[in-house]
Write a protein that holds these residues in place. Structure first.
Motif, short mmCIF file in Angstrom:
data_model
loop_
_atom_site.label_atom_id
_atom_site.label_comp_id
_atom_site.label_asym_id
_atom_site.label_seq_id
_atom_site.Cartn_x
_atom_site.Cartn_y
_atom_site.Cartn_z
N ALA A 65 27.86 20.01 -2.49
CA ALA A 65 26.54 20.43 -2.03
C ALA A 65 26.22 19.83 -0.67
CB ALA A 65 25.48 20.02 -3.05
N ALA A 66 26.69 18.61 -0.44
CA ALA A 66 26.36 17.94 0.82
C ALA A 66 27.02 18.63 2.00
CB ALA A 66 26.80 16.48 0.75
N GLU A 67 28.12 19.33 1.72
CA GLU A 67 28.82 20.02 2.81
C GLU A 67 28.08 21.26 3.29
OE1 GLU A 67 32.51 20.87 0.98
OE2 GLU A 67 33.22 18.81 1.06
N LEU A 68 27.11 21.67 2.50
CA LEU A 68 26.41 22.92 2.79
C LEU A 68 25.52 22.78 4.02
CD1 LEU A 68 25.18 24.98 -0.16
CD2 LEU A 68 23.75 24.91 1.85
N GLU A 69 25.73 23.67 4.98
CA GLU A 69 24.94 23.60 6.21
C GLU A 69 24.02 24.80 6.35
OE1 GLU A 69 26.81 22.95 10.04
OE2 GLU A 69 28.16 21.51 9.05
N LEU A 70 22.80 24.53 6.75
CA LEU A 70 21.83 25.60 6.94
C LEU A 70 22.09 26.33 8.26
CD1 LEU A 70 18.39 24.23 5.72
CD2 LEU A 70 19.70 26.13 4.80
N PRO A 71 22.33 27.61 8.22
CA PRO A 71 22.49 28.38 9.45
C PRO A 71 21.10 28.67 10.02
CG PRO A 71 22.64 29.85 7.59
CD PRO A 71 22.36 28.47 7.03
N PRO A 72 21.04 29.21 11.24
CA PRO A 72 19.75 29.69 11.74
C PRO A 72 19.21 30.77 10.81
CG PRO A 72 21.54 30.32 13.22
CD PRO A 72 22.12 29.39 12.22
N LEU A 73 17.94 30.68 10.49
CA LEU A 73 17.39 31.58 9.48
C LEU A 73 16.55 32.69 10.11
CD1 LEU A 73 16.36 28.88 6.87
CD2 LEU A 73 18.27 30.47 6.72
N PRO A 74 16.65 33.89 9.55
CA PRO A 74 15.83 35.00 10.07
C PRO A 74 14.35 34.71 9.89
CG PRO A 74 17.09 35.67 8.11
CD PRO A 74 17.52 34.29 8.46
N THR A 83 19.23 35.41 2.78
CA THR A 83 20.19 34.54 3.47
C THR A 83 20.40 33.23 2.72
OG1 THR A 83 19.44 35.44 5.57
CG2 THR A 83 20.76 33.42 5.66
N LEU A 84 19.31 32.62 2.30
CA LEU A 84 19.41 31.32 1.63
C LEU A 84 20.15 31.43 0.30
CD1 LEU A 84 15.82 30.06 2.48
CD2 LEU A 84 17.93 28.84 3.06
N PHE A 85 19.83 32.47 -0.45
CA PHE A 85 20.49 32.60 -1.75
C PHE A 85 21.96 32.97 -1.59
CE2 PHE A 85 16.29 32.59 -3.76
CZ PHE A 85 16.57 31.79 -4.85
N VAL A 86 22.26 33.79 -0.60
CA VAL A 86 23.67 34.13 -0.36
C VAL A 86 24.44 32.87 0.02
CG1 VAL A 86 25.24 35.34 1.21
CG2 VAL A 86 23.30 36.55 0.22
N ASP A 90 27.54 31.69 -2.14
CA ASP A 90 28.87 31.56 -1.54
C ASP A 90 29.43 30.17 -1.72
OD1 ASP A 90 28.97 34.16 -0.78
OD2 ASP A 90 28.41 33.80 1.31
N SER A 91 28.60 29.21 -1.47
CA SER A 91 29.06 27.83 -1.58
C SER A 91 29.49 27.50 -3.00
CB SER A 91 27.96 26.88 -1.11
OG SER A 91 28.02 25.67 -1.80
N SER A 93 30.37 29.67 -5.36
CA SER A 93 31.46 30.48 -5.92
C SER A 93 32.81 30.05 -5.34
CB SER A 93 31.21 31.96 -5.69
OG SER A 93 31.08 32.24 -4.33
N ARG A 94 32.77 29.22 -4.30
CA ARG A 94 34.03 28.69 -3.80
C ARG A 94 34.62 27.66 -4.78
NH1 ARG A 94 32.15 26.96 1.08
NH2 ARG A 94 31.21 28.97 1.45
N SER A 95 33.78 27.10 -5.63
CA SER A 95 34.32 26.20 -6.66
C SER A 95 33.73 26.58 -8.01
CB SER A 95 34.01 24.75 -6.34
OG SER A 95 32.92 24.63 -5.46
N PRO A 96 34.31 27.60 -8.60
CA PRO A 96 33.71 28.22 -9.78
C PRO A 96 33.67 27.32 -11.00
CG PRO A 96 35.85 29.19 -9.28
CD PRO A 96 35.56 28.22 -8.20
N TRP A 97 34.43 26.26 -11.00
CA TRP A 97 34.40 25.34 -12.13
C TRP A 97 33.01 24.72 -12.27
CZ3 TRP A 97 33.01 20.53 -10.62
CH2 TRP A 97 33.22 20.20 -9.27
N ILE A 98 32.26 24.70 -11.17
CA ILE A 98 30.92 24.14 -11.22
C ILE A 98 30.10 24.82 -12.30
CG2 ILE A 98 28.74 24.03 -9.95
CD1 ILE A 98 30.26 23.31 -7.50
N VAL A 99 30.33 26.10 -12.46
CA VAL A 99 29.60 26.86 -13.48
C VAL A 99 29.82 26.27 -14.86
CG1 VAL A 99 29.44 29.08 -14.61
CG2 VAL A 99 29.62 28.96 -12.14
N GLU A 100 31.06 25.89 -15.11
CA GLU A 100 31.35 25.32 -16.43
C GLU A 100 30.60 24.01 -16.63
OE1 GLU A 100 35.62 25.53 -17.90
OE2 GLU A 100 35.65 26.73 -16.07
N VAL A 101 30.55 23.22 -15.58
CA VAL A 101 29.81 21.96 -15.68
C VAL A 101 28.33 22.25 -15.89
CG1 VAL A 101 29.24 19.82 -14.51
CG2 VAL A 101 31.50 20.82 -14.22
N LEU A 102 27.84 23.19 -15.13
CA LEU A 102 26.46 23.64 -15.30
C LEU A 102 26.19 24.01 -16.75
CD1 LEU A 102 25.49 25.94 -12.32
CD2 LEU A 102 24.07 24.18 -13.34
#
Lengths: 225, 225
Positions: A65-74, A83-86, A90-91, A93-102
């Motif tokens: 989560a810390a790697e996540l960077e906010l782009p310029p927002l519309p 944009t924010l939810f995408v 995206d972040s 779904s790059r590590s889908p195992w997180i879902v299992e932990v969730l």
DNA sequence: ACCTGAACACCGTTCAAGT
DNA sequence: ACCTGAACACCGTTCAAGT
């Protein structure tokens, strides 16, 4: 390196090693024993730096989560929300195992809070009250979790090539004459079509959540509902 | 009873026993060994009737789904959709372990297909095309899965009383002066407020999905988007 | 303080053997 | 055919002991 003192373990080095194991061999390969091996030490050394395996997983999520960077927002609130939810989607779904932990019961990485704040802001900017914004965030987030869960699970399902394809078995039990017009659709659904875009889905969800601020829906609105 | 022949095992008796174990002691207590004990036989007898533990879980889900009964449905399409999804949601949330199985990669109980058909019908009755109905179903279903996942996970989280409350730790790390207006909301979010009703959420989602058939949303619609 | 070996109490599943 | 005992190859975690 593996002399007397210097080959220290630390919380960070655990997470480093854990991350590389997950990257190479997937989340299932991450066991305390394997992690210890990778660090050239014994399983129990780890418990000096981490209470639990769960805590380790949490640290892993937190780093992602810390790697996540906010782009310029519309500037448009609705577009900002999409944009924010995408970004979030995206972040994660790059590590889908997180879902299992969730799903197993741990949630919320503190590093995500700034993103959540921007989302709440945007809902407010779109005309919702604070409380409404909170509820709207809830709904949109849960939709996102659902997308991640289902996508991940169909992926897993199809990855298990050795097992008799369950969906085929299921479909064989169905009488296609029963509701013929829907047969194709059902097949698609069961196959978990991957081409539906998250962006479209979250767009529709957000529109529904912002509905209060626009004209009444089809059914004709009793505003007290 | 435990004489020579008659104490036969069968697929059904496995599922019966499994169901009662889950009902009494939860899904974690359902192990092949325990199940065998309960049936007065040995773990390996089970593998004569069931390929996998996963297959056993699938059978369990299938039985739960089969119990689901369709009530009389409202004639208004939107209300029908809400009713159907609430039915699905209620039935699944009565056995929240299903979510974990879902997240682990198995999906779809054949018994749910009739319900799915009614949902597709209702979307079509509300004015969507067949393909649109399929996509709409996807979105609403994934929202439902997300609700189940999040609710289940916060439940689990709070059930682990022995563990230092994670959320409190997280919140302690945050500077409340940072975005003071949202602080309360964030706290609520992190605490996973349970009082938000699924029915309201799915209602908003469905409204968003039916939007195509009504007037443009706030942002002013480019219909090509 | 920091690390460890051996052990505990489990898993799902396989194999060769019983009747 | 149907069932089983013993074993395999794992888990996360605890405990008493080492330095």
């Amino acid at each position: 390196m593996a002399v007397g003192r210097p080959a220290r373990l630390s919380r960070d080095s655990l997470v480093d090693a854990a991350e590389s194991i997950v990257a190479t061999d997937g989340i299932d390969a991450l066991t305390m024993r394997r992690l210890a091996d990778e660090l050239g030490s014994s399983p129990m050394s780890l418990y000096r730096h981490v209470r639990d395996k769960d805590e380790l997983l949490l640290l892993l999520i937190e780093r992602r989560a810390a790697e996540l960077e906010l782009p310029p927002l519309p500037s448009d609130a609705r577009e900002r929300l999409v944009t924010l939810f995408v970004l979030l989607f995206d972040s994660l779904s790059r590590s889908p195992w997180i879902v299992e932990v969730l799903a197993k019961g741990d949630l919320v990485a503190p590093s995500l809070l700034p993103v959540i704040d921007r989302i709440l802001e945007a809902f407010v900017a779109a005309g919702l009250s604070g409380e409404e914004a909170g509820r709207a965030y809830h709904v949109a987030w849960r939709y996102t979790v659902g997308e991640l869960t289902v996508r991940h699970s169909t992926e897993r399902h199809f990855a298990q090539l050795d097992r008799e394809p369950l969906l085929v078995r299921i479909m064989a039990e169905i009488d296609p004459a029963e509701l013929p017009s829907l047969a194709d659709l059902r097949l698609e659904l069961a196959a978990g079509r991957r081409d539906a875009r998250y962006e479209d889905g979250i767009g529709a969800v957000i529109d529904g959540l912002l509905r209060l601020t626009c004209s009444a829906p089809t059914t004709g609105g009793d505003p007290s509902a």
